[in-house]
Write a protein that holds these residues in place. Structure first.
Motif, short mmCIF file in Angstrom:
data_model
loop_
_atom_site.label_atom_id
_atom_site.label_comp_id
_atom_site.label_asym_id
_atom_site.label_seq_id
_atom_site.Cartn_x
_atom_site.Cartn_y
_atom_site.Cartn_z
N GLY A 68 6.13 9.54 14.10
CA GLY A 68 7.44 9.62 13.49
C GLY A 68 8.12 8.28 13.28
O GLY A 68 9.29 8.23 12.93
N GLY A 69 7.41 7.20 13.47
CA GLY A 69 7.98 5.87 13.26
C GLY A 69 8.21 5.59 11.79
O GLY A 69 7.95 6.42 10.92
N ALA A 70 8.70 4.42 11.54
CA ALA A 70 8.97 4.01 10.16
C ALA A 70 7.66 3.95 9.36
O ALA A 70 6.64 3.49 9.88
N PRO A 71 7.68 4.40 8.13
CA PRO A 71 6.46 4.34 7.31
C PRO A 71 6.11 2.91 6.94
O PRO A 71 6.98 2.05 6.87
N LEU A 72 4.85 2.68 6.72
CA LEU A 72 4.36 1.38 6.30
C LEU A 72 4.25 1.38 4.78
O LEU A 72 3.60 2.24 4.20
N GLU A 73 4.91 0.41 4.13
CA GLU A 73 4.87 0.29 2.68
C GLU A 73 4.02 -0.92 2.32
O GLU A 73 4.31 -2.04 2.72
N ILE A 74 2.98 -0.69 1.54
CA ILE A 74 2.07 -1.75 1.13
C ILE A 74 2.18 -1.91 -0.38
O ILE A 74 1.89 -0.98 -1.13
N GLN A 75 2.61 -3.09 -0.82
CA GLN A 75 2.71 -3.34 -2.25
C GLN A 75 1.31 -3.60 -2.80
O GLN A 75 0.57 -4.42 -2.29
N LEU A 76 0.97 -2.90 -3.85
CA LEU A 76 -0.39 -2.94 -4.37
C LEU A 76 -0.58 -3.88 -5.55
O LEU A 76 -1.71 -4.22 -5.89
N ASP A 77 0.49 -4.31 -6.18
CA ASP A 77 0.38 -5.03 -7.44
C ASP A 77 -0.30 -6.38 -7.34
O ASP A 77 -0.88 -6.85 -8.31
N TRP A 78 -0.26 -7.05 -6.23
CA TRP A 78 -0.83 -8.39 -6.12
C TRP A 78 -2.25 -8.38 -5.55
O TRP A 78 -2.78 -9.40 -5.19
N MET A 79 -2.87 -7.20 -5.50
CA MET A 79 -4.25 -7.11 -5.04
C MET A 79 -5.17 -6.93 -6.25
O MET A 79 -4.81 -6.26 -7.21
N ASP A 80 -6.35 -7.51 -6.14
CA ASP A 80 -7.37 -7.29 -7.17
C ASP A 80 -7.81 -5.83 -7.15
O ASP A 80 -7.90 -5.22 -6.09
N ASN A 81 -8.08 -5.28 -8.31
CA ASN A 81 -8.62 -3.92 -8.45
C ASN A 81 -7.71 -2.87 -7.81
O ASN A 81 -8.18 -1.92 -7.20
N ASN A 82 -6.39 -3.03 -7.94
CA ASN A 82 -5.46 -2.11 -7.29
C ASN A 82 -5.41 -0.74 -7.97
O ASN A 82 -4.87 0.20 -7.40
N GLU A 83 -5.98 -0.61 -9.15
CA GLU A 83 -5.98 0.68 -9.84
C GLU A 83 -6.85 1.70 -9.12
O GLU A 83 -6.66 2.91 -9.26
#
Length: 152
Positions: A112-127
């Motif tokens: 129940g802790g805070a969710p982890l948000e991972i930004q995907l836009d700056w990674m290669d092959n993020n699609e």
């Protein structure tokens, strides 16, 4: 079915450009030393500083390139591993604003802790992240909360 290990790397353009500039500076310093066309101080300075910049930027480009990995143990993100059995669910958030659109992978945990948000836009092959997450989530019984679109 054997699940593949999927790695997502950071764009390394800045480190690569810096390493190339360092290499060119070192080459220029060596050229000046061999031709004796400039004072030896500047030749040695360019050679030494260029080699240091080249080695350091190359090392950082290699060492810091891996950001996220999906494997059989869990999700490895920035040197931390989040096991599949600690995840309750995951979701995708797409933020659309005037400056552009941003995609996030949101991980919700059992505690129940805070969710982890991972930004995907700056990674290669993020699609491919949503498809790969779906495969792993199905194999490890992690629920998918869906895609949320948010205007900012």
């Amino acid at each position: 079915m054997e699940l593949p290990i999927v790695q997502y790397r950071r764009h390394r353009v800045a480190y690569t450009v810096s390493a190339i500039i360092g290499f060119v500076a070192a080459f220029q310093g060596g050229y000046w030393l061999l031709r004796e066309s400039v004072a030896a101080f500047f030749g040695w300075m360019f050679l030494i500083l260029g080699l240091i910049a080249f080695v350091r930027c190359t090392w950082f480009a290699i060492k810091n390139s891996l950001v996220m990995e999906l494997n059989h143990e869990g999700i490895m993100y920035k040197k931390y591993c989040y096991a599949w059995n600690t995840l309750r669910s995951y979701g995708i958030r797409k933020e659309v604003g005037e400056s552009g659109s941003f995609n996030y992978l949101i991980l919700y945990f059992n505690n129940g802790g805070a969710p982890l948000e991972i930004q995907l836009d700056w990674m290669d092959n993020n699609e491919s992240i949503p498809e790969q997450m779906a495969v792993y989530a199905k194999a490890f019984q992690v629920e998918f909360d869906g895609v949320v679109k948010k205007e900012v």
